[in-house]
Design an enzyme around this catalytic site. Structure first.
Site, PDB file in Angstrom:
ATOM      1  N   HIS A  82       0.850  -1.191   0.000  1.00 23.05           N
ATOM      2  CA  HIS A  82       0.000   0.000   0.000  1.00 23.05           C
ATOM      3  C   HIS A  82       0.879   1.232   0.000  1.00 23.05           C
ATOM      4  CE1 HIS A  82      -3.406   2.634   0.741  1.00 23.05           C
ATOM      5  NE2 HIS A  82      -2.597   3.300   1.542  1.00 23.05           N
ATOM      6  N   ARG A 168     -14.657  12.551   6.593  1.00 20.31           N
ATOM      7  CA  ARG A 168     -13.411  13.251   6.918  1.00 20.31           C
ATOM      8  C   ARG A 168     -12.988  14.166   5.785  1.00 20.31           C
ATOM      9  NH1 ARG A 168      -9.731   8.668   7.240  1.00 20.31           N
ATOM     10  NH2 ARG A 168      -8.100  10.237   7.502  1.00 20.31           N
ATOM     11  N   SER A 183      -7.843   3.749   8.814  1.00 16.50           N
ATOM     12  CA  SER A 183      -8.521   3.687   7.519  1.00 16.50           C
ATOM     13  C   SER A 183      -7.789   2.745   6.571  1.00 16.50           C
ATOM     14  CB  SER A 183      -8.607   5.094   6.911  1.00 16.50           C
ATOM     15  OG  SER A 183      -9.094   5.041   5.587  1.00 16.50           O
TER      16      SER A 183
END
Length: 425
Positions: A82, A168, A183
């Site tokens: 990621h 958000r 998250s």
């Protein structure tokens, strides 16, 4: 249990209990807690923080809001990567098939761009026919057949995070390390991968502008992964300058294919190989040689099979923008700054990105770089080429670049910062 008492607790800097966290995440996902109440809690978390115990429980509650994927039927170990997002960050494209060519399975759930950072799915959708939305069964089938898949996360994966992220984004509460970490990690842990490598970007084009904040975010995510049984490591990598020589969608696909063919920009190759080695070690394959898989064509073979498995044509011509504008070097000398944020903002204004999630993107739009910091440049020679279908966007893109390019006098001694800045494990 009620929302106001949870908000007050965090407002007053108290540690939230596990029961409070479980309840508020579940109630918000079901619509029992109003958006304005969760917005207030998110702001209290941004201002007052969370400890490790709270972040771990918050992450677990978001995971439990939806389904978990199961890759136990695969014969290969699973490894995922990621990135926290950057400019010209096309690394996922060559990395996933490369790691698959070395023996791991790569279930890469990716996203779309928003603002100045590009999205992996937008890039791949520049390939004619390629499909981002796969069912869980289709995703598993591609993993069995090819070894790597890049696709969108299904609606059932951490639905609490999807709802909270959107909130958000419009309430000024994105910049909270506990909320960023939970998250990212809720989705990755729910995805079911056995190991995870995090590419945490640092610099003007990244979300984390300085090394200390990036290190804190990386350490928090590594702890979360470890606490949930996922072998997790992180590299802190340089995002002061765009990665490679392109920022855009089709432009970055073209550059990724060059890397898979054994060429491509040195920084893209270096980071791709560094992340591949991290992933393979985490997956229990430390002796695999990703450099060999690039050189012998096996990574390219996996790329072609992966694209075809998702409906794409790897031989189809990529879209090209209808209009180009060349930016020439103003003076001769050594290029010392090519600001990643400025280039990303220019690419976004040219049509490569979106202001809202529902906006379309131009496949051919973006910025092409003809030099990188440390290179000698000559006055009047091309420094950047801007690409777009809508030439009326050129002035705004040029405005974004203003001040983002610095050229020092000829002979200036300048060494760019390294690509990999640190490792967190």
């Amino acid at each position: 249990m009620d929302a106001i008492s949870v908000i007050r607790a965090k407002r007053d800097r108290a540690e939230l209990t596990g029961e409070q966290i479980d309840w508020i995440i579940d109630a918000y996902t079901r619509g029992e807690v109003a958006h304005e109440q969760m917005s207030s809690l998110a702001m209290a978390i941004l201002l007052n923080g969370m400890n490790r115990k709270e972040i771990a429980r918050w992450t677990a509650a978001m995971i439990d809001s939806g389904e978990r994927m199961d890759f136990s039927s695969l014969t290969r170990p699973t490894a995922d990567k990621h990135s926290t997002g950057g400019v010209g960050d096309k690394i996922t494209l060559p990395l996933a098939p490369l790691v698959a060519a070395c023996g791991a399975a790569v279930p890469q759930l990716s996203g779309r761009g928003l603002g100045h950072t590009g999205g992996t799915l937008d890039k791949l959708e520049a390939i004619p026919g390629w499909r981002a939305d796969l069912s869980n069964d289709e995703m598993l089938a591609v993993l069995h057949d090819v070894g790597s898949v890049i696709c969108a996360a299904g609606a059932g994966l951490a639905p609490a995070d999807k709802k909270l992220y959107a909130l958000r984004d419009v309430t000024g509460t994105v910049e909270s390390i506990p909320l960023i970490a939970s998250s990212i990690m809720s989705k990755k842990i729910a995805e079911g991968t056995g190991s995870l490598v995090l590419d945490v970007k640092v610099g003007s084009g990244a979300f984390m502008k300085n090394l200390d904040d990036a290190r804190e975010l990386a350490a928090t995510m590594v702890e979360l992964g470890t606490d949930h049984g996922v072998r997790t490591t992180a590299l802190l990598t340089n995002m002061a300058t765009p990665l490679g020589l392109t920022a855009g969608n089709a432009l970055e696909v073209r550059e990724s294919v060059e890397v898979l063919a054994g060429g491509g920009p040195a920084d893209v190759v270096e980071l791709t190989l560094a992340l591949a080695r991290e992933m393979l070690t985490a997956a229990g394959l430390p002796d695999a040689d990703p450099a060999k898989a690039l050189a012998d064509g096996s990574a390219m073979d996996h790329w072609r099979r992966m694209i075809q498995a998702q409906g794409g044509d790897p031989d189809a011509p990529l879209p090209v923008a209808r209009e180009q504008h060349v930016v020439n070097a103003a003076t001769s000398g050594v290029l010392t700054t090519l600001d990643a944020y400025a280039v990303g903002l220019a690419a976004w204004r040219l049509g490569a990105g979106r202001a809202r999630k529902e906006d379309p993107v131009q496949a051919g739009a973006g910025v092409e770089l003809h030099a990188k910091p440390g290179d000698e440049v000559r006055a009047g020679e091309p420094l950047l080429t801007l690409h777009t279908d809508t030439p009326e966007k050129f002035p705004a893109a040029l405005e974004a670049l203003d001040g983002g390019v610095l050229i020092a006098p000829p002979g200036t001694d300048f060494t760019p910062d390294p690509i990999v800045l640190d490792r967190i494990a």
